[in-house]
Design a protein around this motif. Structure first.
Motif, PDB file in Angstrom:
ATOM      1  N   VAL A 105       7.623 -10.196 -11.539  1.00 30.25           N
ATOM      2  CA  VAL A 105       6.951 -11.488 -11.773  1.00 30.25           C
ATOM      3  C   VAL A 105       6.403 -12.019 -10.456  1.00 30.25           C
ATOM      4  CG1 VAL A 105       7.340 -13.890 -12.468  1.00 30.25           C
ATOM      5  CG2 VAL A 105       8.279 -12.015 -13.839  1.00 30.25           C
ATOM      6  N   THR A 106       7.197 -11.941  -9.405  1.00 30.52           N
ATOM      7  CA  THR A 106       6.724 -12.387  -8.085  1.00 30.52           C
ATOM      8  C   THR A 106       5.484 -11.579  -7.682  1.00 30.52           C
ATOM      9  OG1 THR A 106       8.958 -12.985  -7.445  1.00 30.52           O
ATOM     10  CG2 THR A 106       7.382 -12.668  -5.654  1.00 30.52           C
ATOM     11  N   ARG A 107       5.546 -10.252  -7.887  1.00 31.22           N
ATOM     12  CA  ARG A 107       4.403  -9.405  -7.523  1.00 31.22           C
ATOM     13  C   ARG A 107       3.172  -9.748  -8.360  1.00 31.22           C
ATOM     14  NH1 ARG A 107       5.817  -5.510  -4.007  1.00 31.22           N
ATOM     15  NH2 ARG A 107       7.999  -4.889  -3.975  1.00 31.22           N
ATOM     16  N   LYS A 108       3.386 -10.029  -9.653  1.00 30.97           N
ATOM     17  CA  LYS A 108       2.248 -10.326 -10.526  1.00 30.97           C
ATOM     18  C   LYS A 108       1.571 -11.635 -10.099  1.00 30.97           C
ATOM     19  CE  LYS A 108       0.780 -10.419 -15.282  1.00 30.97           C
ATOM     20  NZ  LYS A 108       1.116 -10.390 -16.687  1.00 30.97           N
ATOM     21  N   VAL A 109       2.379 -12.635  -9.781  1.00 32.04           N
ATOM     22  CA  VAL A 109       1.819 -13.920  -9.346  1.00 32.04           C
ATOM     23  C   VAL A 109       1.037 -13.728  -8.045  1.00 32.04           C
ATOM     24  CG1 VAL A 109       2.417 -16.254  -8.543  1.00 32.04           C
ATOM     25  CG2 VAL A 109       3.563 -15.289 -10.557  1.00 32.04           C
ATOM     26  N   MET A 110       1.607 -12.946  -7.119  1.00 25.67           N
ATOM     27  CA  MET A 110       0.899 -12.667  -5.858  1.00 25.67           C
ATOM     28  C   MET A 110      -0.382 -11.878  -6.122  1.00 25.67           C
ATOM     29  SD  MET A 110       2.484 -14.038  -3.283  1.00 25.67           S
ATOM     30  CE  MET A 110       1.648 -13.271  -1.917  1.00 25.67           C
ATOM     31  N   GLU A 111      -0.310 -10.920  -7.026  1.00 25.21           N
ATOM     32  CA  GLU A 111      -1.455 -10.062  -7.331  1.00 25.21           C
ATOM     33  C   GLU A 111      -2.626 -10.896  -7.852  1.00 25.21           C
ATOM     34  OE1 GLU A 111      -2.953  -6.732  -6.672  1.00 25.21           O
ATOM     35  OE2 GLU A 111      -0.795  -6.455  -6.841  1.00 25.21           O
ATOM     36  N   ILE A 112      -2.324 -11.772  -8.808  1.00 26.80           N
ATOM     37  CA  ILE A 112      -3.398 -12.565  -9.437  1.00 26.80           C
ATOM     38  C   ILE A 112      -3.892 -13.655  -8.478  1.00 26.80           C
ATOM     39  CG2 ILE A 112      -3.880 -14.202 -11.313  1.00 26.80           C
ATOM     40  CD1 ILE A 112      -1.854 -12.545 -13.026  1.00 26.80           C
ATOM     41  N   ASN A 113      -2.960 -14.440  -7.940  1.00 29.40           N
ATOM     42  CA  ASN A 113      -3.356 -15.627  -7.165  1.00 29.40           C
ATOM     43  C   ASN A 113      -3.848 -15.277  -5.770  1.00 29.40           C
ATOM     44  OD1 ASN A 113      -2.407 -16.946  -9.376  1.00 29.40           O
ATOM     45  ND2 ASN A 113      -0.750 -18.016  -8.350  1.00 29.40           N
ATOM     46  N   PHE A 114      -3.227 -14.285  -5.145  1.00 27.77           N
ATOM     47  CA  PHE A 114      -3.588 -13.977  -3.755  1.00 27.77           C
ATOM     48  C   PHE A 114      -4.476 -12.744  -3.646  1.00 27.77           C
ATOM     49  CE2 PHE A 114      -2.671 -11.825   0.325  1.00 27.77           C
ATOM     50  CZ  PHE A 114      -3.312 -12.728   1.153  1.00 27.77           C
ATOM     51  N   PHE A 115      -3.942 -11.570  -4.031  1.00 25.19           N
ATOM     52  CA  PHE A 115      -4.712 -10.336  -3.803  1.00 25.19           C
ATOM     53  C   PHE A 115      -6.016 -10.319  -4.606  1.00 25.19           C
ATOM     54  CE2 PHE A 115      -0.427  -8.875  -2.510  1.00 25.19           C
ATOM     55  CZ  PHE A 115      -0.739  -8.498  -1.218  1.00 25.19           C
ATOM     56  N   GLY A 116      -6.001 -10.900  -5.805  1.00 24.33           N
ATOM     57  CA  GLY A 116      -7.222 -10.951  -6.613  1.00 24.33           C
ATOM     58  C   GLY A 116      -8.330 -11.690  -5.872  1.00 24.33           C
ATOM     59  N   SER A 117      -7.987 -12.859  -5.350  1.00 24.33           N
ATOM     60  CA  SER A 117      -8.989 -13.658  -4.617  1.00 24.33           C
ATOM     61  C   SER A 117      -9.445 -12.931  -3.356  1.00 24.33           C
ATOM     62  CB  SER A 117      -8.388 -15.017  -4.223  1.00 24.33           C
ATOM     63  OG  SER A 117      -8.001 -15.720  -5.372  1.00 24.33           O
ATOM     64  N   VAL A 118      -8.514 -12.273  -2.706  1.00 21.18           N
ATOM     65  CA  VAL A 118      -8.861 -11.526  -1.479  1.00 21.18           C
ATOM     66  C   VAL A 118      -9.832 -10.389  -1.808  1.00 21.18           C
ATOM     67  CG1 VAL A 118      -7.921  -9.951   0.271  1.00 21.18           C
ATOM     68  CG2 VAL A 118      -6.759 -12.116  -0.211  1.00 21.18           C
ATOM     69  N   ALA A 119      -9.540  -9.654  -2.868  1.00 21.06           N
ATOM     70  CA  ALA A 119     -10.383  -8.498  -3.221  1.00 21.06           C
ATOM     71  C   ALA A 119     -11.812  -8.932  -3.546  1.00 21.06           C
ATOM     72  CB  ALA A 119      -9.774  -7.751  -4.409  1.00 21.06           C
ATOM     73  N   LEU A 120     -11.950  -9.987  -4.326  1.00 28.04           N
ATOM     74  CA  LEU A 120     -13.309 -10.451  -4.671  1.00 28.04           C
ATOM     75  C   LEU A 120     -14.040 -10.930  -3.419  1.00 28.04           C
ATOM     76  CD1 LEU A 120     -12.800 -12.429  -8.011  1.00 28.04           C
ATOM     77  CD2 LEU A 120     -13.097  -9.978  -7.656  1.00 28.04           C
ATOM     78  N   THR A 121     -13.321 -11.676  -2.592  1.00 29.35           N
ATOM     79  CA  THR A 121     -13.940 -12.232  -1.381  1.00 29.35           C
ATOM     80  C   THR A 121     -14.421 -11.115  -0.454  1.00 29.35           C
ATOM     81  OG1 THR A 121     -12.542 -14.176  -1.546  1.00 29.35           O
ATOM     82  CG2 THR A 121     -13.517 -13.732   0.621  1.00 29.35           C
ATOM     83  N   LYS A 122     -13.583 -10.093  -0.254  1.00 30.36           N
ATOM     84  CA  LYS A 122     -13.937  -9.010   0.670  1.00 30.36           C
ATOM     85  C   LYS A 122     -15.201  -8.269   0.214  1.00 30.36           C
ATOM     86  CE  LYS A 122     -10.829  -6.139   2.255  1.00 30.36           C
ATOM     87  NZ  LYS A 122     -11.144  -6.066   3.692  1.00 30.36           N
TER      88      LYS A 122
END
Ligand code: NAP
Length: 264
Positions: A105-122
């Protein structure tokens, strides 16, 4: 930059804050790309827009599917040939004690909220640098500035956004690219209903704060002028916003107050 004829890509566009941003930006004459998982709901949002909707494009994405995101971002760029505003808004909350929260659950929240935004931005960023213009907006939270009980993973994901996007802001200012971190307080959306419990199931309860919170429409009305004014960090909400200043000025007293407060 004003929004007229500019291209804005909004994630989390199917409900709540993102949906309200769609309506407000459409009224201002922006060309829009709407993203989230539920294509049919995005279509409803598009249908709710008044007047000519030929400049509203739907691009379904799942922010948890990290590997697919660069290609999705390329598709978004191809839609109108550029992106002027990237609203990294899609996200998910969490309601569970640390001891009762699965790592997934912690990984999923990080994946969606953090890594998702990072990937699109990059993926979008190089084209903004080439064009020497662009604005990246990230929906954080007051939980990006302090943490409370039951929101450890959520608060962590939002704090991470501040570290990353504060750094990015420093790197790209010379390229005329602006970065705004937005910290909403309680906004009346389904964010708490959609929050994950410790075992990954849906919380399914409307948060008390959200129930009495600001409407997403009012939130969007307050936000857009601040984006036009290129504000770097934006706080919008009710009294809960005071927490940000208390944490900064009197952290020990604030932590004591937080411990005594009811948290749902
Ligand atoms: N409401 C508040 O009080 C509040 C306060 C502070 C911060 N925020 C932040 O505001 C942002 C928007 O939330 P909201 O309040 O508008 O809640 P919401 O109504 O639950 O909206 C969340 C949006 O994110 C999308 N989303 C969720 N998981 C996704 C995934 N895996 N992939 C792609 N899209 C996904 C949802 O669309 P689909 O289900 O269609 O995918 C939906 O459009 C979030 O980042 C949230 O953390 C909200």
């Amino acid at each position: 930059m004003s929004f007229e004829n500019k291209v804005a890509w909004i994630t989390g566009a199917s409900s709540g804050i993102g949906e309200a941003l769609v309506y407000a930006l459409h009224e201002k004459g922006a060309k829009l790309i709407l993203s989230s998982r539920r294509q049919n709901v995005l279509q409803n949002v598009k249908d709710n827009c008044r007047g000519d909707t030929s400049n509203i494009h739907i691009l379904p994405i799942d922010l948890a599917e990290a590997e697919a995101l660069p290609e999705k971002a390329r598709q978004a760029l191809d839609t109108f040939g550029q992106i002027d505003y990237l609203f990294n808004n899609g996200g998910i909350s969490q309601r569970s004690k640390v001891t009762e929260t699965d790592m997934e659950v912690t990984r999923k929240v990080m994946e969606i909220n953090f890594f998702g935004s990072v990937a699109l931005t990059k993926t979008v960023l190089p084209s903004m640098i080439d064009r020497q213009t662009g604005h990246i907006i990230v929906t954080s939270s007051v939980m990006g500035k302090f943490g409370t009980r039951l929101r450890s993973s959520y608060a962590a994901s939002k704090h991470a956004l501040h570290g990353y996007f504060d750094s990015l802001r420093q790197e790209v200012h010379k390229d005329n690219i602006r970065v705004s971190l937005v910290c909403p307080g309680y906004i009346k959306t389904d964010v708490t209903k959609n929050a994950l419990e410790g075992d990954g199931s849906k919380h399914n309860q409307m948060g008390k704060g959200q129930q009495h919170g600001m409407s997403p429409t009012k939130f969007a009305q307050k936000l857009l002028p601040k984006i036009e004014a290129e504000k770097e960090e934006i706080y919008i909400g009710g009294k809960e916003i005071w927490g940000i200043y208390l944490k900064r000025l009197v952290p020990t007293i604030f932590n004591k107050i937080l411990r005594q407060m009811e948290v749902t």
